[in-house]
Enzyme design. Structure first.
Site, PDB file in Angstrom:
ATOM      1  N   LYS A  35     -16.942 -16.031 -13.342  1.00  0.00           N
ATOM      2  CA  LYS A  35     -16.024 -15.326 -12.451  1.00  0.00           C
ATOM      3  C   LYS A  35     -15.151 -16.374 -11.783  1.00  0.00           C
ATOM      4  O   LYS A  35     -15.556 -17.061 -10.855  1.00  0.00           O
ATOM      5  CB  LYS A  35     -16.739 -14.510 -11.376  1.00  0.00           C
ATOM      6  N   GLU A  59     -22.092 -26.536  -5.131  1.00  0.00           N
ATOM      7  CA  GLU A  59     -21.193 -27.605  -4.671  1.00  0.00           C
ATOM      8  C   GLU A  59     -20.283 -26.961  -3.633  1.00  0.00           C
ATOM      9  O   GLU A  59     -19.491 -26.084  -3.969  1.00  0.00           O
ATOM     10  CB  GLU A  59     -20.403 -28.170  -5.858  1.00  0.00           C
ATOM     11  N   GLU A  62     -14.150 -27.792   8.359  1.00  0.00           N
ATOM     12  CA  GLU A  62     -13.353 -28.041   7.156  1.00  0.00           C
ATOM     13  C   GLU A  62     -12.056 -27.227   7.222  1.00  0.00           C
ATOM     14  O   GLU A  62     -12.078 -26.020   7.418  1.00  0.00           O
ATOM     15  CB  GLU A  62     -14.138 -27.634   5.904  1.00  0.00           C
ATOM     16  N   CYS A  66     -11.888 -30.969  -2.602  1.00  0.00           N
ATOM     17  CA  CYS A  66     -13.129 -30.931  -1.809  1.00  0.00           C
ATOM     18  C   CYS A  66     -13.531 -32.325  -1.350  1.00  0.00           C
ATOM     19  O   CYS A  66     -14.160 -32.488  -0.317  1.00  0.00           O
ATOM     20  CB  CYS A  66     -14.248 -30.307  -2.618  1.00  0.00           C
TER      21      CYS A  66
HETATM   22  P1  NAD Z   1     -14.841 -19.410  -1.642  1.00  0.00           P
HETATM   23  O1  NAD Z   1     -16.249 -19.679  -1.290  1.00  0.00           O
HETATM   24  O2  NAD Z   1     -14.048 -18.529  -0.768  1.00  0.00           O
HETATM   25  O3  NAD Z   1     -14.743 -18.761  -3.105  1.00  0.00           O
HETATM   26  C1  NAD Z   1     -15.291 -19.400  -4.228  1.00  0.00           C
HETATM   27  C2  NAD Z   1     -15.677 -18.347  -5.260  1.00  0.00           C
HETATM   28  O4  NAD Z   1     -16.740 -17.549  -4.741  1.00  0.00           O
HETATM   29  C3  NAD Z   1     -14.550 -17.383  -5.613  1.00  0.00           C
HETATM   30  O5  NAD Z   1     -14.586 -17.132  -7.002  1.00  0.00           O
HETATM   31  C4  NAD Z   1     -14.909 -16.141  -4.818  1.00  0.00           C
HETATM   32  O6  NAD Z   1     -14.415 -14.936  -5.365  1.00  0.00           O
HETATM   33  C5  NAD Z   1     -16.424 -16.176  -4.899  1.00  0.00           C
HETATM   34  N1  NAD Z   1     -17.123 -15.413  -3.857  1.00  0.00           N
HETATM   35  C6  NAD Z   1     -16.738 -15.226  -2.570  1.00  0.00           C
HETATM   36  N2  NAD Z   1     -17.664 -14.476  -1.918  1.00  0.00           N
HETATM   37  C7  NAD Z   1     -18.655 -14.221  -2.803  1.00  0.00           C
HETATM   38  C8  NAD Z   1     -19.892 -13.498  -2.727  1.00  0.00           C
HETATM   39  N3  NAD Z   1     -20.309 -12.923  -1.597  1.00  0.00           N
HETATM   40  N4  NAD Z   1     -20.665 -13.433  -3.841  1.00  0.00           N
HETATM   41  C9  NAD Z   1     -20.279 -14.046  -4.985  1.00  0.00           C
HETATM   42  N5  NAD Z   1     -19.115 -14.715  -5.120  1.00  0.00           N
HETATM   43  C10 NAD Z   1     -18.314 -14.816  -4.039  1.00  0.00           C
HETATM   44  O7  NAD Z   1     -14.163 -20.833  -1.803  1.00  0.00           O
HETATM   45  P2  NAD Z   1     -12.630 -21.134  -2.097  1.00  0.00           P
HETATM   46  O8  NAD Z   1     -11.835 -20.818  -0.886  1.00  0.00           O
HETATM   47  O9  NAD Z   1     -12.262 -20.525  -3.391  1.00  0.00           O
HETATM   48  O10 NAD Z   1     -12.660 -22.730  -2.320  1.00  0.00           O
HETATM   49  C11 NAD Z   1     -12.543 -23.658  -1.285  1.00  0.00           C
HETATM   50  C12 NAD Z   1     -13.906 -24.193  -0.900  1.00  0.00           C
HETATM   51  O11 NAD Z   1     -14.528 -24.779  -2.048  1.00  0.00           O
HETATM   52  C13 NAD Z   1     -13.857 -25.305   0.125  1.00  0.00           C
HETATM   53  O12 NAD Z   1     -14.885 -25.110   1.047  1.00  0.00           O
HETATM   54  C14 NAD Z   1     -14.122 -26.578  -0.684  1.00  0.00           C
HETATM   55  O13 NAD Z   1     -14.680 -27.632   0.017  1.00  0.00           O
HETATM   56  C15 NAD Z   1     -15.071 -26.046  -1.706  1.00  0.00           C
HETATM   57  N6  NAD Z   1     -15.101 -26.906  -2.891  1.00  0.00           N
HETATM   58  C16 NAD Z   1     -16.189 -27.707  -3.068  1.00  0.00           C
HETATM   59  C17 NAD Z   1     -16.245 -28.555  -4.168  1.00  0.00           C
HETATM   60  C18 NAD Z   1     -17.432 -29.461  -4.399  1.00  0.00           C
HETATM   61  O14 NAD Z   1     -17.516 -30.056  -5.463  1.00  0.00           O
HETATM   62  N7  NAD Z   1     -18.334 -29.594  -3.448  1.00  0.00           N
HETATM   63  C19 NAD Z   1     -15.194 -28.577  -5.082  1.00  0.00           C
HETATM   64  C20 NAD Z   1     -14.085 -27.749  -4.844  1.00  0.00           C
HETATM   65  C21 NAD Z   1     -14.059 -26.906  -3.749  1.00  0.00           C
END
Ligand code: NAD
Length: 496
Positions: A188, A264, A400, A298
């Site tokens: 997804k 992650e 963040e 990130c």
């Molecule tokens: P997000 O958590 O809002 O969404 C990530 C994914 O999770 C999306 O596909 C979203 O639809 C899905 N999602 C959201 N709620 C969900 C639920 N309840 N159940 C299942 N899936 C769900 O994150 P974002 O805004 O897309 O990305 C930014 C974040 O990602 C930042 O916090 C960043 O630090 C982090 N990030 C971390 C890394 C790493 O390697 N640690 C890498 C890239 C981004």
């Protein structure tokens, strides 16, 4: 289930279907795909309902015992290489999809995001083809002998949930090892950046990956496709990249059935500049880590600590770099950075820009929205921003933001700065700038992070362990460490 369609029939309508059991599936429920540089709708995405999520998971379950499950290891390695080669052959398509969905600079898509998409399949295919397992000959209580050996078997159906900031890179970082280990996958992608997932599905079909091995369901997270996927009892493991708060929700879903997770998550990464550092290199490194991809990395830096003797110089020089950066469309002449990914994200980052002012920050540069030409005024633009003057308890120093901004504070001793860097719930990454070898090693050992760079940033060897300490992650992926999540290690004990 939705309607099965031919890809060519929907492509002209800029409609992104789901990919389930090797077939393209449309649904009546749609959401917009938006160009972040203009705010214009550029396509429509078919939102998967419970029926499509269920069909995708069951297709993945069935595919485990089909031709994919029977495939010889060498053939699977060859297939992963074919996927990587096909991504390279369709490089321009992937670059176009990524820059259209994210607004990221062309050179970032060209040099980082898409090449890593191909590398993630090759590296893991080759690595796992050569991994040994343990053996232990033993004496039995009755005077005989037995031989124990380890067998690595696929975990099963893996749910891959990915974010929007580097869609292809981060998705394939999970797909590569998942498939190399013989699992099947339901992906997804983020609802903000759906296009490259469909290109990947095309590639899988083109190279003959058996139906059901790779499935794509589109949709939102909570109370939608993301949640239904993580709650599905036939999912054997969930690998997720995204915000820490989302990780908490997914962990609750995974608790039912006690399914393993690999996470992650968010960060609030620090950079530390010692007075003995090569200041030119440090400023260049800080500029990349704070502003690259409009701060939507990130591993990027949002907290900078500079030894007092060079504090003024580093602040002035980093602010000068920030001021000189030019916003623009991907590939536009002279464009250094693109917009933020969505209106919601722009509102969040601008909210933090306001909070910084309310908290009493000195805004050294930036703090608002840049003036853009008329055709780009509708996009989600933001100014690179540097603050000073806040204490470590300020919100913009703790939370963040995920934008092109940093707060710079002076420090006086190594012990002091170690304590300040570690005083956060996150622990993803840090970078240290120094010419003193002892300082470098001491910082590497003392900072509570998953990766500590010294005199560098964003250098990644895919054989190394990657992940976050504290609330930045659970588990490690990368190199042979990915085996921990993507396989079960079975012990076979043979009485001889
Ligand atoms: P997000 O958590 O809002 O969404 C990530 C994914 O999770 C999306 O596909 C979203 O639809 C899905 N999602 C959201 N709620 C969900 C639920 N309840 N159940 C299942 N899936 C769900 O994150 P974002 O805004 O897309 O990305 C930014 C974040 O990602 C930042 O916090 C960043 O630090 C982090 N990030 C971390 C890394 C790493 O390697 N640690 C890498 C890239 C981004």
């Amino acid at each position: 289930m939705g309607q099965i369609v031919k890809l060519d029939d929907v492509r002209t309508a800029s409609l992104l279907p789901n990919y389930v059991a090797g077939q393209w599936v449309t649904t009546a429920q749609r959401f917009d795909n938006i160009d972040p540089t203009t705010g214009e709708v550029i396509g429509s995405v078919c939102e998967a309902g419970r029926a499509e999520v269920d069909a995708a998971v069951m297709a993945a379950r069935k595919a485990l015992s089909g031709p994919w499950g029977q495939m010889k290891a060498a053939d699977r390695v060859a297939m992963l290489h074919a996927i990587a080669d096909r991504i390279t052959a369709r490089f321009a398509d992937f670059v176009a999809a990524e820059v259209r969905d994210t607004g990221m600079p062309l050179h970032f898509a060209d040099h980082v995001n898409v090449p890593r998409g191909a590398a993630n399949f090759k590296v893991f295919a080759d690595l796992f083809a050569n991994v040994p397992t343990e053996t232990f000959p033993m004496d039995t209580p009755d005077g005989g002998t037995a031989l124990n050996y380890g067998l690595r078997v696929p975990r099963g159906v893996i749910a891959v949930i990915s974010p929007w900031n580097l869609p292809l890179l981060l998705t394939t970082w999970k797909l590569g090892p998942a498939l190399a280990c013989g699992n099947t996958v339901v992906l997804k992608p983020s609802e903000e950046t759906p296009s490259s997932a469909n290109l990947l599905a095309e590639v899988m079909a083109e190279v003959g990956v058996p139906d059901g091995v790779f499935n794509v369901i589109h949709g939102h997270g909570a109370d939608a496709a993301g949640q239904w996927l993580t709650e599905h009892p036939e999912v054997d493991g969930i690998t997720f990249t995204g915000e820490t708060s989302t990780g908490e929700a997914i962990m609750r879903a995974a608790a039912k059935g006690v399914r393993p997770v690999s996470f992650e998550m968010g960060g609030k990464n620090s950079a530390v500049v010692f007075a003995d550092a090569d200041i030119d290199a440090a400023v260049a490194g800080l500029a990349r880590s704070c502003f690259q991809n409009t701060g939507q990395v990130c591993l990027g830096t949002e907290r900078v600590y500079v030894e007092r003797a060079v504090f003024g110089e580093v602040v002035a020089r980093l602010a000068a770099v920030a001021r000189a950066l030019k916003p623009g469309r991907p590939g536009e002449d002279g464009a250094d950075f693109g917009p933020l990914n969505s209106r919601t994200h722009q509102e969040k980052v601008l909210g933090y820009y306001r909070i910084a002012r309310d908290e009493g920050a000195t805004v050294v540069t930036g703090g608002g929205v840049p003036a853009m030409p008329d055709h780009l005024k509708g996009g989600w633009w933001i100014e690179p921003t540097v603050w000073t003057g806040l204490g470590d308890d300020a919100r913009v120093v703790n939370e963040e933001i995920f934008g092109p901004c940093c707060h710079i504070a002076p420090f006086d001793s190594i012990d002091e700065v170690i304590g300040r860097v570690n005083a956060t719930r996150y622990g993803l990454a840090a970078s240290v700038w120094t010419s003193n070898l002892s300082t470098a090693h001491r910082m590497g050992a003392a900072l509570e992070v998953g990766i500590c760079w010294v005199n560098s940033w964003f250098l990644r060897d895919l054989r190394t362990a990657f992940g976050g300490a504290k609330q930045s992650g659970i588990g490690r992926e990368g190199g042979v460490h990915s085996l921990e999540f993507y396989t079960e290690l079975r012990n076979v004990c043979v009485r001889l």
